[in-house]
Design an enzyme around this catalytic site. Structure first.
Site, PDB file in Angstrom:
ATOM      1  CE  LYS A 156      -7.999  -9.295  11.375  1.00 14.00           C
ATOM      2  NZ  LYS A 156      -7.986  -8.419  12.550  1.00 14.00           N
TER       3      LYS A 156
ATOM      4  CG  HIS B  10      -2.213  -0.757   0.946  1.00  4.11           C
ATOM      5  ND1 HIS B  10      -2.261  -2.120   0.993  1.00  4.11           N
ATOM      6  CD2 HIS B  10      -3.452  -0.340   0.604  1.00  4.11           C
ATOM      7  CE1 HIS B  10      -3.493  -2.517   0.708  1.00  4.11           C
ATOM      8  NE2 HIS B  10      -4.237  -1.463   0.467  1.00  4.11           N
TER       9      HIS B  10
END
Lengths: 208, 281
Positions: A120, A52
């Protein structure tokens, strides 16, 4: 046996799962709503903290990325992978906490054509806004269900940045079959996480 | 020490691939209590199936096999240094054999050591006892739930938390509310209260080694643990943060004496996969 149990699973819960075939297109993304149970089929890519940071800071061209991210699902996961006679085998592959990459995700959704984020714990406002603008959804995988979810991965189709970032942080291209998840943030600006946060806050107020 | 090393590798295997029966039973009870057709029930069903699958195929329950934390009690005279070296050697072997995910990352180079050993990795606490047996407790502490732990310093004005046990309660509820579903609930919470920051943090995590069914020596704290569990579950965060009745499986409180000026509370949170085990030698 796993397949059987999974079928029983969905019968028991009384919810019909929607099949999803990758790559995702905007029209299909817009049909997905918070609360939908889905079974994902096709090629997904993994990426966690290092991927990322890298993708958000470098603004890479398509050619510089080994895999086609257009319409892809980016799975927040650092799997356990074993190399057995020259082939990679995924041993355990549950989701990691998504909120850590909140500062990067909106850029990645905007720059690379990703149509689904999977992880999650849900994500925040920046991501939700980018999802609405670009047509992207958040799939919540079952946290901790690493063996179960690894069995939904049929094949390792490739890996990028393995040398540089290591096994956990590399980008793995994985072929999944009926990989279960729940839509908790949709492309219409709705977030289950926001709702639960609000509701639990009013319950907390009563207790303080 | 070779045999002991292999014993520790097996302890790693047991802890990484199977859950203690009390935790699994609590998850089964949670499953039974959630509403039919709810996302919460579905999540717990996959979780229970995953536990079975991991145990049957000897694979890690969760891909994050965590930071290994050892609590060792030794008989008098056993070399602490030798024991530490044996644990480190066993860690390298276990990482390769089970396998565990290599999780030890160098702060300066950002390189993963590849074998779960490094500076302060694994975490090892050793204390000497009068008993003639060597007891090795191991916890595999996941990173996601470690990240949602908090330390509080009473009083806390915005929570109207005074310097008393009611104030403690408010901080714990605030911590769980802030955590939401980010650390894989239903959680087990370890609480440490006392004077020194480092001490309460250690004490909090140590509480996670207690069985869910164990009874606090202090009747007052036992009641507080029960009340807290009830209140946390009334927040409605639910399994994985999907909403529902089961946000926590247990709350365990440990105390030390505090300084008149200091009132620290550390909250160590475990995900549903509270992986712990014991080797007696």
């Amino acid at each position: 046996m796993v397949e059987q149990l999974s079928a029983i699973s969905y019968q028991l819960s009384g919810k019909k799962a929607k099949k999803i075939n990758l790559p995702l297109i905007k029209k299909e993304v817009l049909k997905l709503k918070v609360g939908d149970v889905v079974l994902i089929n096709g090629l997904i890519v993994t990426g966690r903290d290092k991927i990322h940071k890298f993708l958000a800071s470098e603004k890479l061209s398509k050619k510089e990325i080994l895999f086609d991210l257009n319409g892809a699902i980016l799975y927040h996961c650092g799997p356990v992978v074993k190399e057995v006679s020259g082939e990679y085998k995924v041993i355990a592959a549950g989701p990691t906490t998504s909120i850590r990459v909140e500062i990067y995700e909106h850029k990645i959704i905007s720059n690379y054509g990703i149509k689904g984020i999977m992880g999650k714990g849900g994500m925040g406002e920046h991501t939700l806004k980018a999802m609405k603008e670009k047509g992207c959804v958040y799939f919540h995988a079952i946290g901790g269900a690493a063996a179960y979810l690894a069995d939904r991965i049929k094949r390792v189709a490739g890996v990028w940045k393995l040398e540089e970032f290591g096994m956990t942080e590399a980008m793995w291209l994985l072929e999944v079959e009926d990989f279960p998840a729940i839509v908790t943030m949709d492309a219409h600006g709705k977030s289950l996480h926001k709702e639960i946060e609000k509701r639990s806050y009013s319950n907390l107020k009563k207790l303080l | 020490m070779l045999k002991l090393r292999d014993g520790i590798v097996e302890l790693y295997r047991k802890v990484a691939t199977s859950l203690p029966p009390d935790v699994e039973d609590a998850l089964k009870a949670a499953y039974a209590s959630e509403k039919k057709g709810s996302n919460a029930k579905q999540a717990l069903e996959v979780i229970l199936e995953n536990i079975r699958l991991a145990r049957d195929t000897a694979r890690p329950i969760c891909q994050d096999t965590g930071v290994p934390v050892f609590y060792v009690k030794t008989p008098i005279g056993l070399s602490q240094l030798e024991l530490e070296n044996t644990i480190i050697e066993a860690t390298r072997l276990a990482t390769e054999k089970i396998p565990l995910r290599p999780n030890a990352v160098d702060i300066i180079t950002e390189k993963n050591s590849g074998d779960n050993t490094g500076l302060g990795f694994p975490v090892i606490y050793i204390s000497e006892t009068l008993s003639s047996t060597l007891t090795i407790d191991l916890m595999l502490k996941g990173g996601g739930c470690e990240n949602i732990g908090q330390i509080y310093k009473l009083p806390v004005e915005e929570l109207k938390a005074d310097r008393d046990l009611d104030g403690v309660k408010k901080c714990i509820l605030d911590c769980v509310h802030k955590a939401q579903g980010k650390g894989c609930p239903p959680y087990t919470l370890g609480i440490g209260i006392g004077a020194a920051k480092d001490q309460v943090t250690k004490l909090a995590k140590q509480q996670l080694m207690r069985r869910l069914s164990d009874v606090n020596e202090s009747e007052l704290l036992f009641k507080l643990e029960k009340k807290l569990l009830h209140d946390i579950n009334s927040l409605g965060i639910g399994p994985l943060g999907f909403g529902g009745k089961n946000t926590a499986l247990g709350v365990k409180i440990g105390i030390n004496h505090r300084h008149p000026a200091s009132y620290f509370i550390d909250i160590s949170v475990s995900c549903w996969a509270n992986r712990r085990g014991r080797l007696i030698w």
